[in-house]
Design an enzyme around this catalytic site. Structure first.
Site, mmCIF file in Angstrom:
data_model
loop_
_atom_site.group_PDB
_atom_site.id
_atom_site.type_symbol
_atom_site.label_atom_id
_atom_site.label_comp_id
_atom_site.label_asym_id
_atom_site.label_seq_id
_atom_site.Cartn_x
_atom_site.Cartn_y
_atom_site.Cartn_z
ATOM 1 N N GLU A 41 0.678 -1.139 0.145
ATOM 2 C CA GLU A 41 -0.211 -0.014 0.205
ATOM 3 C C GLU A 41 0.809 1.226 -0.041
ATOM 4 O O GLU A 41 0.468 2.058 -0.824
ATOM 5 C CB GLU A 41 -1.023 0.013 1.370
ATOM 6 C CG GLU A 41 -1.965 -1.104 1.250
ATOM 7 C CD GLU A 41 -1.468 -2.401 2.105
ATOM 8 O OE1 GLU A 41 -0.197 -2.571 1.960
ATOM 9 O OE2 GLU A 41 -2.244 -2.985 2.751
ATOM 10 N N CYS A 64 -2.650 -3.742 7.127
ATOM 11 C CA CYS A 64 -2.404 -3.991 8.552
ATOM 12 C C CYS A 64 -2.465 -3.052 9.350
ATOM 13 O O CYS A 64 -2.264 -1.811 8.914
ATOM 14 C CB CYS A 64 -0.891 -4.481 8.242
ATOM 15 S SG CYS A 64 0.397 -3.207 7.977
ATOM 16 N N ALA A 143 8.375 -36.202 -11.631
ATOM 17 C CA ALA A 143 8.444 -36.503 -13.022
ATOM 18 C C ALA A 143 8.424 -38.156 -13.211
ATOM 19 O O ALA A 143 9.347 -38.678 -12.420
ATOM 20 C CB ALA A 143 9.563 -35.925 -13.622
ATOM 21 N N ASP A 189 20.604 -37.749 -7.283
ATOM 22 C CA ASP A 189 20.332 -37.016 -8.410
ATOM 23 C C ASP A 189 21.240 -35.921 -8.706
ATOM 24 O O ASP A 189 21.183 -35.160 -9.399
ATOM 25 C CB ASP A 189 18.712 -36.451 -8.269
ATOM 26 C CG ASP A 189 17.969 -37.481 -8.878
ATOM 27 O OD1 ASP A 189 18.406 -38.590 -9.155
ATOM 28 O OD2 ASP A 189 16.828 -37.183 -9.168
ATOM 29 N N GLU A 279 10.729 -31.579 -4.323
ATOM 30 C CA GLU A 279 11.103 -32.292 -5.615
ATOM 31 C C GLU A 279 11.488 -33.653 -5.344
ATOM 32 O O GLU A 279 12.770 -34.225 -5.777
ATOM 33 C CB GLU A 279 12.044 -31.352 -6.334
ATOM 34 C CG GLU A 279 11.710 -29.998 -6.879
ATOM 35 C CD GLU A 279 12.432 -29.652 -7.989
ATOM 36 O OE1 GLU A 279 13.131 -30.186 -8.623
ATOM 37 O OE2 GLU A 279 12.556 -28.311 -7.956
ATOM 38 N N ASP A 286 5.886 -40.277 -0.920
ATOM 39 C CA ASP A 286 4.848 -41.173 -0.106
ATOM 40 C C ASP A 286 4.679 -40.908 1.168
ATOM 41 O O ASP A 286 3.620 -40.857 1.650
ATOM 42 C CB ASP A 286 5.413 -42.596 -0.321
ATOM 43 C CG ASP A 286 5.061 -43.373 -1.647
ATOM 44 O OD1 ASP A 286 3.970 -42.920 -2.065
ATOM 45 O OD2 ASP A 286 5.368 -44.502 -2.129
ATOM 46 N N ALA A 287 5.833 -40.560 1.878
ATOM 47 C CA ALA A 287 5.735 -40.341 3.341
ATOM 48 C C ALA A 287 4.874 -38.916 3.534
ATOM 49 O O ALA A 287 3.949 -38.925 4.553
ATOM 50 C CB ALA A 287 7.136 -40.304 3.863
HETATM 51 C C1 AOF Z 1 0.075 -5.396 4.346
HETATM 52 N N1 AOF Z 1 0.367 -4.950 3.219
HETATM 53 O O1 AOF Z 1 1.978 -5.627 1.608
HETATM 54 C C2 AOF Z 1 1.933 -7.088 3.497
HETATM 55 C C3 AOF Z 1 1.056 -7.146 4.525
HETATM 56 O O2 AOF Z 1 6.792 -7.420 9.888
HETATM 57 P P1 AOF Z 1 6.006 -6.556 8.827
HETATM 58 O O3 AOF Z 1 5.943 -5.073 9.764
HETATM 59 O O4 AOF Z 1 6.398 -6.328 7.641
HETATM 60 O O5 AOF Z 1 4.483 -7.214 9.031
HETATM 61 C C4 AOF Z 1 4.194 -8.382 8.446
HETATM 62 C C5 AOF Z 1 2.740 -8.681 8.273
HETATM 63 O O6 AOF Z 1 2.195 -7.680 7.591
HETATM 64 C C6 AOF Z 1 2.453 -9.879 7.780
HETATM 65 O O7 AOF Z 1 2.496 -11.085 8.763
HETATM 66 C C7 AOF Z 1 1.030 -9.669 7.281
HETATM 67 O O8 AOF Z 1 0.146 -9.557 8.342
HETATM 68 C C8 AOF Z 1 1.197 -8.321 6.847
HETATM 69 N N2 AOF Z 1 1.304 -8.118 5.570
HETATM 70 N N3 AOF Z 1 0.235 -6.269 4.857
HETATM 71 O O9 AOF Z 1 -1.032 -4.106 4.577
HETATM 72 C C9 AOF Z 1 1.629 -5.749 2.660
HETATM 73 N N4 AOF Z 1 2.737 -7.833 2.876
HETATM 74 ZN ZN ZN Z 2 0.875 -3.243 5.960
#
Ligand code: AOF
Ligand code: ZN
EC number: 3.5.4.26
Length: 347
Positions: A41, A64, A143, A189, A279, A286-287
């Site tokens: 944002e 957030c 694969a 591998d 991979e 299987d596990a």
């Molecule tokens: C948002 N916009 O682009 C993202 C969000 O440790 P911080 O401060 O970066 O917070 C991480 C938390 O923020 C993450 O667990 C999730 O709840 C939120 N991610 N929130 O508004 C974003 N990436």
């Molecule tokens: Zn945020």
């Protein structure tokens, strides 16, 4: 818009945000930055500048409301004068969990939440799995030859699929936070587990080796190449093992001298891994299937047949039969060159 950036933002979700004017012009856009910060944002709002006043913010996750390593996005949205927010799912992170939307509404902003949830659940499946279940979202890729073999016993890497399937696999690595193999596959591998695609050299998912009962050779290809970080998961009370200095180790609860799978996945989630690509080989798949720890299964079927010494993809009939028994169904089938890719999901 955030889809191609999956795999770059752990431990954070890959959020996309767009600021749109009342007459439908895109004023700013942002995706959570590599490593998880800044959030989407503030990037979109900074691009829109003063024009954000009165505009609508579309964002794939609830903004957030907590002070983490960056200030709350809600504050930035309010300060920018956004009039309306259209967002996807509520953020399951307990530090926000609905409070972001509540604070936006309290500030007089119209909020439409829960838009396009199926697509949002998919975009954020890694982050949601990590927060809600304490383990990564697990995609297995295997694969197999036309007769259901993944290789020849003790013979190392056997070509099963072609160039397009290789590129597809590398793209899946690029979109993952970590790529995991079992000790047997790491030894036989000799995979490098890197992204070798033009333009995507910067994508470096964590490489994870799940230790087995035998110590890992110290000259493993994965330890030699410095292209990405390598993590070895070992069982407690297992044989003391000195792993190459090139790799980090984490010790988890063990069973029969091997790391317990649920504990191994929990350890990865604790390190911020949301999207895990597994991979193979056959034993690890299987596990994980037995333990109900695979969410998506990508089966690549090659046109060729492995005749002598074939190692079957599963010890339980054919893979499609086994997946069906476990409640998976095919959701997509498509050709990759001469090979076929079928994606199975639960439910
Ligand atoms: C948002 N916009 O682009 C993202 C969000 O440790 P911080 O401060 O970066 O917070 C991480 C938390 O923020 C993450 O667990 C999730 O709840 C939120 N991610 N929130 O508004 C974003 N990436
Ligand atoms: Zn945020």
């Amino acid at each position: 818009m955030a889809m191609p950036y999956r795999g770059t933002t752990a431990e954070n979700p890959t959020v996309g945000a767009v600021v749109v004017s009342a007459d439908g012009r895109v004023l700013g856009r942002g995706v959570t930055a590599p490593g998880g910060r800044p959030h989407a944002e503030p990037l979109a709002l900074a691009m829109a500048g003063e024009a954000a006043r009165g505009a609508t913010l579309y964002v794939t996750l609830e903004p957030c409301n907590h002070w983490g390593r960056t200030p709350p996005c809600v504050d930035a949205v309010i300060a920018a004068g956004i009039a309306r927010v259209v967002c996807g799912a509520t953020d399951p992170d307990p530090r926000t969990a609905g409070e972001g939307i509540a604070r936006l509404r309290a500030a007089g902003i119209a909020v439409h939440a829960g838009e396009n949830l199926a697509a949002i659940e998919r975009l954020h499946e890694g982050f949601f799995s990590r927060i809600r279940r304490g383990r990564p979202f697990v995609t297995a890729k295997l694969a197999v030859s036309r007769n259901g073999m993944i290789g020849r016993s003790d013979r190392g890497n056997v070509a099963i699929t072609g160039e397009e399937a290789r590129r597809w696999t590398h793209m899946q690595r690029a979109l993952s936070d970590a790529v995991m193999v079992g000790a047997g596959t790491a030894r036989l591998d000799t995979p490098r587990l890197t992204v070798r695609l033009a333009g995507l050299e910067g994508r470096r998912p964590l490489r994870v080796v799940l230790g087995g009962r035998e110590p890992l050779p110290r000259d493993l290809t994965l330890f030699e190449s410095n292209d990405a970080q390598t993590l070895v998961i070992l069982a407690e009370n297992g044989k003391a093992e000195s792993v190459s200095q090139q790799a980090e180790t984490v010790v988890v609860a063990g069973r029969d001298g091997r790391p317990e799978l649920g504990a191994a996945l929990a350890a990865l989630a604790q390190r911020g891994i949301g999207r895990l690509l597994v991979e193979g080989g056959a034993g690890l798949n299987d596990a994980l299937l037995d333990a109900g720890l695979i969410d998506r299964f990508c089966l690549l079927e090659g046109a060729g047949v492995v005749e002598a010494d074939g190692v079957p993809a599963t010890v339980h009939g054919t893979l499609p039969e086994r997946l069906t028994q476990l409640g998976f169904s095919p959701v997509e089938t498509r050709a990759l060159g001469c090979d076929m890719l079928t994606t199975f999901e639960k439910g």
